[in-house]
Scaffold this motif. Structure first.
Motif, PDB file in Angstrom:
ATOM      1  N   GLU A 255       0.833  -1.210   0.000  1.00  0.00           N
ATOM      2  CA  GLU A 255       0.000   0.000   0.000  1.00  0.00           C
ATOM      3  C   GLU A 255       0.867   1.260   0.000  1.00  0.00           C
ATOM      4  O   GLU A 255       0.565   2.226  -0.693  1.00  0.00           O
ATOM      5  N   TRP A 256       1.933   1.233   0.796  1.00  0.00           N
ATOM      6  CA  TRP A 256       2.814   2.394   0.886  1.00  0.00           C
ATOM      7  C   TRP A 256       3.469   2.688  -0.457  1.00  0.00           C
ATOM      8  O   TRP A 256       3.462   3.824  -0.935  1.00  0.00           O
ATOM      9  N   THR A 257       4.038   1.659  -1.094  1.00  0.00           N
ATOM     10  CA  THR A 257       4.696   1.877  -2.380  1.00  0.00           C
ATOM     11  C   THR A 257       3.693   2.254  -3.468  1.00  0.00           C
ATOM     12  O   THR A 257       4.013   3.048  -4.355  1.00  0.00           O
ATOM     13  N   SER A 258       2.481   1.717  -3.404  1.00  0.00           N
ATOM     14  CA  SER A 258       1.445   2.098  -4.370  1.00  0.00           C
ATOM     15  C   SER A 258       1.087   3.569  -4.220  1.00  0.00           C
ATOM     16  O   SER A 258       0.939   4.283  -5.223  1.00  0.00           O
ATOM     17  N   ASN A 259       0.943   4.035  -2.989  1.00  0.00           N
ATOM     18  CA  ASN A 259       0.624   5.439  -2.754  1.00  0.00           C
ATOM     19  C   ASN A 259       1.739   6.352  -3.247  1.00  0.00           C
ATOM     20  O   ASN A 259       1.472   7.396  -3.863  1.00  0.00           O
ATOM     21  N   ILE A 260       2.987   5.959  -3.012  1.00  0.00           N
ATOM     22  CA  ILE A 260       4.125   6.767  -3.472  1.00  0.00           C
ATOM     23  C   ILE A 260       4.120   6.853  -4.996  1.00  0.00           C
ATOM     24  O   ILE A 260       4.287   7.932  -5.582  1.00  0.00           O
TER      25      ILE A 260
ATOM     26  N   ARG B   5       1.035  11.137 -21.151  1.00  0.00           N
ATOM     27  CA  ARG B   5       0.043  11.452 -20.118  1.00  0.00           C
ATOM     28  C   ARG B   5      -0.939  10.303 -19.930  1.00  0.00           C
ATOM     29  O   ARG B   5      -1.228   9.896 -18.803  1.00  0.00           O
ATOM     30  N   ALA B   6      -1.418   9.733 -21.037  1.00  0.00           N
ATOM     31  CA  ALA B   6      -2.349   8.607 -20.959  1.00  0.00           C
ATOM     32  C   ALA B   6      -1.678   7.381 -20.337  1.00  0.00           C
ATOM     33  O   ALA B   6      -2.296   6.658 -19.536  1.00  0.00           O
ATOM     34  N   GLN B   7      -0.413   7.156 -20.664  1.00  0.00           N
ATOM     35  CA  GLN B   7       0.314   6.030 -20.075  1.00  0.00           C
ATOM     36  C   GLN B   7       0.470   6.203 -18.573  1.00  0.00           C
ATOM     37  O   GLN B   7       0.331   5.234 -17.813  1.00  0.00           O
TER      38      GLN B   7
ATOM     39  N   TYR C  17       3.131   9.713 -10.212  1.00  0.00           N
ATOM     40  CA  TYR C  17       2.497   9.804 -11.529  1.00  0.00           C
ATOM     41  C   TYR C  17       1.540  10.985 -11.605  1.00  0.00           C
ATOM     42  O   TYR C  17       1.488  11.691 -12.608  1.00  0.00           O
ATOM     43  N   SER C  18       0.783  11.222 -10.542  1.00  0.00           N
ATOM     44  CA  SER C  18      -0.147  12.349 -10.571  1.00  0.00           C
ATOM     45  C   SER C  18       0.603  13.681 -10.601  1.00  0.00           C
ATOM     46  O   SER C  18       0.143  14.641 -11.218  1.00  0.00           O
ATOM     47  N   SER C  19       1.759  13.731  -9.977  1.00  0.00           N
ATOM     48  CA  SER C  19       2.569  14.945 -10.034  1.00  0.00           C
ATOM     49  C   SER C  19       3.096  15.172 -11.447  1.00  0.00           C
ATOM     50  O   SER C  19       3.108  16.303 -11.939  1.00  0.00           O
ATOM     51  N   TYR C  20       3.539  14.100 -12.107  1.00  0.00           N
ATOM     52  CA  TYR C  20       4.004  14.227 -13.485  1.00  0.00           C
ATOM     53  C   TYR C  20       2.890  14.730 -14.400  1.00  0.00           C
ATOM     54  O   TYR C  20       3.097  15.613 -15.227  1.00  0.00           O
ATOM     55  N   VAL C  21       1.696  14.153 -14.239  1.00  0.00           N
ATOM     56  CA  VAL C  21       0.564  14.537 -15.079  1.00  0.00           C
ATOM     57  C   VAL C  21       0.104  15.957 -14.765  1.00  0.00           C
ATOM     58  O   VAL C  21      -0.291  16.704 -15.655  1.00  0.00           O
ATOM     59  N   GLY C  22       0.194  16.349 -13.515  1.00  0.00           N
ATOM     60  CA  GLY C  22      -0.298  17.653 -13.096  1.00  0.00           C
ATOM     61  C   GLY C  22       0.626  18.816 -13.377  1.00  0.00           C
ATOM     62  O   GLY C  22       0.226  19.974 -13.219  1.00  0.00           O
ATOM     63  N   HIS C  23       1.872  18.536 -13.725  1.00  0.00           N
ATOM     64  CA  HIS C  23       2.825  19.604 -14.025  1.00  0.00           C
ATOM     65  C   HIS C  23       3.240  19.511 -15.495  1.00  0.00           C
ATOM     66  O   HIS C  23       4.125  18.723 -15.844  1.00  0.00           O
ATOM     67  N   PRO C  24       2.630  20.316 -16.364  1.00  0.00           N
ATOM     68  CA  PRO C  24       2.902  20.238 -17.809  1.00  0.00           C
ATOM     69  C   PRO C  24       4.369  20.343 -18.208  1.00  0.00           C
ATOM     70  O   PRO C  24       4.798  19.608 -19.107  1.00  0.00           O
ATOM     71  N   PRO C  25       5.188  21.197 -17.588  1.00  0.00           N
ATOM     72  CA  PRO C  25       6.600  21.230 -18.002  1.00  0.00           C
ATOM     73  C   PRO C  25       7.332  19.907 -17.734  1.00  0.00           C
ATOM     74  O   PRO C  25       8.151  19.474 -18.541  1.00  0.00           O
ATOM     75  N   VAL C  26       7.019  19.270 -16.613  1.00  0.00           N
ATOM     76  CA  VAL C  26       7.643  17.981 -16.299  1.00  0.00           C
ATOM     77  C   VAL C  26       7.161  16.926 -17.286  1.00  0.00           C
ATOM     78  O   VAL C  26       7.946  16.093 -17.769  1.00  0.00           O
TER      79      VAL C  26
END
Length: 93
Positions: free
Chosen positions: A30-35, A65-67, A40-49
């Motif tokens: 659970e811990w590693t899944s949350n990390i 983004r879809a991946q 991934y959500s940070s990557y998707v949420g920051h367009p420059p990254v």
């Protein structure tokens, strides 16, 4: 004593509000899944990254983004099988 109680109440409030903060019964899976999901959500949420990653992968930004969104479903693989003959804390791998 009041400070300790207040700190415990604040921790419980954070754990209730944010799923990824974990608690005493959080498993390694659970811990590693949350990390991984947070990453991934940070990557998707920051367009420059996201643009930087897509350049490095040599793929269109929307495809990357879809991946990333697809990877959020099971970011670290299938959950481990539960064996009821052993305590939950024992690592069977």
């Amino acid at each position: 004593m009041a400070d300790k109680l207040r700190a415990q109440q604040q921790l419980e409030a954070l754990q209730a509000r944010y799923v990824g903060t974990g608690h005493a019964d959080t498993t390694k899976f659970e811990w590693t899944s949350n990390i991984a999901r947070d990453t991934y959500s940070s990557y998707v949420g920051h367009p420059p990254v996201l643009q930087y990653l897509s350049l490095g992968l040599g793929q269109p930004r929307e495809k990357v983004r879809a991946q990333m969104i697809d990877k959020m479903i099971q970011p670290v693989g299938k959950p481990p099988e539960v064996c009821w003959n052993y305590p939950v804390w024992r690592d069977l791998s």
